[in-house]
Design an enzyme around this catalytic site. Structure first.
Site, PDB file in Angstrom:
ATOM      1  CG  ASP A   1       5.327 -16.931  17.956  1.00  0.00           C
ATOM      2  OD1 ASP A   1       4.576 -17.631  17.356  1.00  0.00           O
ATOM      3  OD2 ASP A   1       4.686 -17.035  18.869  1.00  0.00           O
TER       4      ASP A   1
ATOM      5  CG  HIS B   1       0.033 -21.278  16.744  1.00  0.00           C
ATOM      6  ND1 HIS B   1       0.606 -20.225  17.036  1.00  0.00           N
ATOM      7  CD2 HIS B   1       0.536 -22.180  16.054  1.00  0.00           C
ATOM      8  CE1 HIS B   1       2.057 -20.267  16.353  1.00  0.00           C
ATOM      9  NE2 HIS B   1       1.521 -20.678  15.269  1.00  0.00           N
ATOM     10  N   GLY B   2       0.570 -22.947  21.193  1.00  0.00           N
ATOM     11  CA  GLY B   2      -0.592 -23.287  22.621  1.00  0.00           C
ATOM     12  C   GLY B   2      -0.030 -24.962  22.847  1.00  0.00           C
ATOM     13  CB  ALA B   3       2.095 -27.570  21.714  1.00  0.00           C
TER      14      ALA B   3
ATOM     15  CG  HIS C   1      -1.438 -18.853  21.959  1.00  0.00           C
ATOM     16  ND1 HIS C   1      -1.894 -17.640  21.641  1.00  0.00           N
ATOM     17  CD2 HIS C   1      -0.940 -19.062  21.670  1.00  0.00           C
ATOM     18  CE1 HIS C   1      -1.375 -18.024  20.212  1.00  0.00           C
ATOM     19  NE2 HIS C   1      -0.723 -18.811  20.053  1.00  0.00           N
TER      20      HIS C   1
ATOM     21  CB  SER D   1       5.842 -12.626  19.925  1.00  0.00           C
ATOM     22  OG  SER D   1       7.160 -12.040  20.696  1.00  0.00           O
TER      23      SER D   1
ATOM     24  CG  ASN E   1       3.869 -22.308  17.970  1.00  0.00           C
ATOM     25  OD1 ASN E   1       4.794 -22.869  17.197  1.00  0.00           O
ATOM     26  ND2 ASN E   1       4.000 -21.218  17.368  1.00  0.00           N
TER      27      ASN E   1
ATOM     28  CB  THR F   1       2.345 -21.614  28.359  1.00  0.00           C
ATOM     29  OG1 THR F   1       2.337 -20.966  27.776  1.00  0.00           O
ATOM     30  CG2 THR F   1       2.110 -21.653  30.285  1.00  0.00           C
TER      31      THR F   1
HETATM   32  P1  13P Z   1       2.173 -21.736  24.912  1.00  0.00           P
HETATM   33  O1  13P Z   1       1.950 -20.314  25.024  1.00  0.00           O
HETATM   34  O2  13P Z   1       1.073 -21.937  24.955  1.00  0.00           O
HETATM   35  O3  13P Z   1       3.047 -22.526  25.383  1.00  0.00           O
HETATM   36  O4  13P Z   1       1.891 -20.954  23.085  1.00  0.00           O
HETATM   37  C1  13P Z   1       2.869 -21.119  22.264  1.00  0.00           C
HETATM   38  C2  13P Z   1       2.842 -20.525  21.287  1.00  0.00           C
HETATM   39  O5  13P Z   1       2.061 -20.970  20.176  1.00  0.00           O
HETATM   40  C3  13P Z   1       3.299 -19.079  20.214  1.00  0.00           C
HETATM   41  O6  13P Z   1       3.102 -18.941  19.331  1.00  0.00           O
HETATM   42  O1  G3H Z   2       1.635 -16.956  21.059  1.00  0.00           O
HETATM   43  C1  G3H Z   2       2.584 -15.907  21.126  1.00  0.00           C
HETATM   44  C2  G3H Z   2       3.758 -16.409  22.066  1.00  0.00           C
HETATM   45  O2  G3H Z   2       3.740 -16.957  23.063  1.00  0.00           O
HETATM   46  C3  G3H Z   2       4.318 -15.113  22.964  1.00  0.00           C
HETATM   47  O3  G3H Z   2       3.880 -14.139  23.115  1.00  0.00           O
HETATM   48  O4  G3H Z   2       3.487 -11.609  22.432  1.00  0.00           O
HETATM   49  O5  G3H Z   2       3.855 -12.301  24.115  1.00  0.00           O
HETATM   50  O6  G3H Z   2       5.741 -12.319  22.847  1.00  0.00           O
HETATM   51  P1  G3H Z   2       4.080 -12.991  22.693  1.00  0.00           P
HETATM   52 ZN    ZN Z   3       1.146 -19.419  18.946  1.00  0.00          ZN
END
Ligand code: 13P
Ligand code: G3H
Ligand code: ZN
Length: 307
Positions: A82, A210-212, A180, A49, A253, A256
């Protein structure tokens, strides 16, 4: 070997499986990700990111990934930006050697999102780099949400069709109800699979979820057992992930789950060995826990044994 993102994702799109895109912020996470891919014999996407780039420095991001991809030359790996927030941010990543970038302009009106995405696509494609864009807002949906409310936040399939046709983007993240972090859903997990299938039909390119993170029981328990507080947090269940892949998602993605698994081990070490101050004794169990999470996930996604 470092390859462009579409090389990995077009194959997954043709053969209907998912590839994990794992976030990293340090050498320990990156080692865990590569060691898991090696173990599972899986292609790989590693993603940084803007926050991770700020933390490590873009030069360090590149050199860590180059070092690991030389160590595991048989693993096809893409390095992805990202949630790039501007043309400049994407250009910097392309110029530094990323092989895939995301321009996240989904909070802008459709036309502006399209224009900014096109600008990034033109530049990135001239340097042989792939591009991801996003349509709709990343947020959980509730059972009693009205059709109008749903249409206002989730991806619109007509727009997705036009967006892909005009922008020539390589892969698209359609908002279908994930968000996320550890608090994705207000009630029970719910995703709009019908909308997903429609977007795939109209675009016929790799789609991104995303947020998977799933927060599987083992990850949840290890975090709670060491005094972690997850409140009502829950992730995307494995069967939803499988259903998403059936519906056309190819890039999944995950951040978490890796954070939770790593931190639980660091905390456990600190609690059980209060006199310990050798960093490696804290991080090695973290690496092993993250590796186990990723190997299991590659099996769920169907990318295991693809190399
Ligand atoms: P999570 O943190 O929910 O796994 O999502 C990650 C993500 O979408 C990164 O772009
Ligand atoms: O989508 C976000 C990712 O989990 C990255 O998170 O911006 O805290 O590095 P971050
Ligand atoms: Zn994301």
């Amino acid at each position: 070997m470092l390859v462009k993102g579409s090389e990995i994702l077009n194959k997954a799109h043709q053969e209907n499986y998912g590839v994990g895109a794992f976030n990293f912020v340090n050498v320990e996470m990156l080692r865990a990700i590569f060691e898991a891919a090696d173990h599972a014999k899986s292609p790989l996407i590693v993603q940084a990111s803007e926050g991770a780039i700020k933390y490590l420095g873009i030069d360090m991001v590149l050199s860590l990934v180059h070092t690991m991809s030389k160590r595991y030359p048989h693993i096809p790996v893409a390095l992805h930006l990202d949630h790039g927030t501007s043309f400049e941010s994407c250009k910097k990543a392309v110029d530094a050697g990323f092989t895939s970038v995301m321009i996240d302009a989904s909070h802008h009106p459709f036309k502006e999102n399209l224009e900014l995405t096109k600008q990034v696509v033109d530049y990135a494609h001239s340097k042989n780099v792939s591009v991801e864009a996003e349509l709709g807002r990343l947020m959980g949906i509730e059972d009693n949400i009205s059709v109008d409310e749903k249409d206002a936040v989730l991806v619109n399939p007509d727009e997705a069709e036009e967006f892909v046709k005009v922008s020539h983007v390589d892969y698209l993240a359609p908002a279908i109800g994930t968000s996320h972090g550890a608090f994705k859903f207000k009630g029970e997990p719910k995703l709009d699979f019908e909308r997903l299938v429609e977007v795939k039909k109209r675009t016929n390119i790799p789609l991104v979820l995303h947020g998977a993170s799933s927060i599987p029981q083992s990850v949840r328990q290890a975090f709670l057992d060491t005094g972690g507080d997850l409140k009502g947090g829950k992730g995307v269940p494995f069967d939803f992930i499988t259903e998403s892949i059936k519906g056309g998602v190819n890039k999944i993605n995950i951040d978490t789950d890796l954070r939770l698994a790593f931190i639980a081990q660091v905390r456990k070490m600190a609690q059980e060995n209060p006199a310990e101050f050798d960093l490696r004794k804290y991080f090695n169990p973290g690496i092993e826990a993250v590796k186990a999470v990723i190997v299991e996930r590659m099996q769920v996604l169907g990318s295991a044994d693809k190399i």
